[in-house]
Scaffold this active site. Structure first.
Site, PDB file in Angstrom:
ATOM      1  N   CYS A 153     -77.853  92.156 -76.054  1.00  0.00           N
ATOM      2  CA  CYS A 153     -77.795  93.372 -76.658  1.00  0.00           C
ATOM      3  C   CYS A 153     -78.836  94.203 -76.499  1.00  0.00           C
ATOM      4  O   CYS A 153     -78.928  94.698 -75.301  1.00  0.00           O
ATOM      5  CB  CYS A 153     -77.925  93.152 -78.116  1.00  0.00           C
ATOM      6  SG  CYS A 153     -77.100  94.453 -79.059  1.00  0.00           S
ATOM      7  N   HIS A 154     -79.753  94.831 -77.389  1.00  0.00           N
ATOM      8  CA  HIS A 154     -80.850  95.725 -77.101  1.00  0.00           C
ATOM      9  C   HIS A 154     -82.104  95.090 -76.320  1.00  0.00           C
ATOM     10  O   HIS A 154     -83.226  95.553 -75.957  1.00  0.00           O
ATOM     11  CB  HIS A 154     -81.252  96.489 -78.159  1.00  0.00           C
ATOM     12  CG  HIS A 154     -80.364  97.263 -78.821  1.00  0.00           C
ATOM     13  ND1 HIS A 154     -79.013  96.945 -79.250  1.00  0.00           N
ATOM     14  CD2 HIS A 154     -80.269  98.774 -78.585  1.00  0.00           C
ATOM     15  CE1 HIS A 154     -78.571  97.938 -79.653  1.00  0.00           C
ATOM     16  NE2 HIS A 154     -79.050  99.145 -79.225  1.00  0.00           N
TER      17      HIS A 154
END
Length: 193
Positions: A119-120
């Site tokens: 994800c991030h």
């Protein structure tokens, strides 16, 4: 095969599933998983956030669980770990401002140890300058950071993952089966039925 020691870099509002699911899955197969957060010690808690995909232009965010850290950030010696895992959520956005976090990430990249980021999480990889010439997936909103850091963004389905050498990345928690599976392969962990 000896169990691997895996360092998790987290912080408040890390994505709940992206911390808890790999922590539990990797521990269940015998790996030692130490979760740390800058400025926090063993026994401190961090808050998590749950990101969901409900048809809006971006993910929604809800309050998740509290997670009790089982190691102290100040005591981390990255040389004593076999692999690094970086969950997503909002934590990568601000823990990347900590110079020691970036040093830790660089250690794993320079030593060619397995790194999993979801994800991030690739925001930490970009900030540490370890994506140049590498291919990385990420949450699509992080694609510009991957590219600006000299990496090539790989757009995989939300439930897919991508491995480039010692690096396995994925766009979000729906990719856990692929992402964790590819990370286990990098770790040399074999599960037989």
């Amino acid at each position: 095969m000896a169990a691997k020691r895996i360092l998790f870099l987290a912080g408040d509002y890390v994505e709940d599933y992206e911390l808890m699911v790999p922590f539990q899955a990797l521990a269940a197969v015998g790996h030692q998983c130490d979760v740390v957060a800058p400025e926090k010690a063993k026994g401190d808690q961090i808050r998590t956030a749950i990101h969901d995909f409900e048809g809006d232009q971006t993910y929604s965010e809800k309050r998740g669980h509290n997670f009790t850290l089982n190691a102290s950030f100040a005591d981390v010696d990255p040389a004593s770990y076999d692999a690094l895992l970086i969950p997503g959520g909002r934590a990568p956005e601000y823990i990347r401002l900590n110079p020691r976090v970036l040093e830790i990430v660089k250690h794993f990249a320079d030593a060619n140890k397995p790194i999993a980021a979801v994800c991030h999480g690739p925001q930490l990889l970009a900030a540490a300058g370890v994506l140049k010439g590498r291919k990385s997936s990420a949450y699509p909103a992080c694609a510009p950071e991957v590219r600006l850091s000299g990496g090539e963004f790989v757009d995989v389905p939300i439930d897919g993952a991508y491995t480039d050498g010692n690096l396995v990345t994925a766009p979000a928690w729906p990719a856990h089966p692929a992402w964790i599976g590819q990370f286990l392969a990098l770790l040399g962990t074999k599960i037989t039925l």
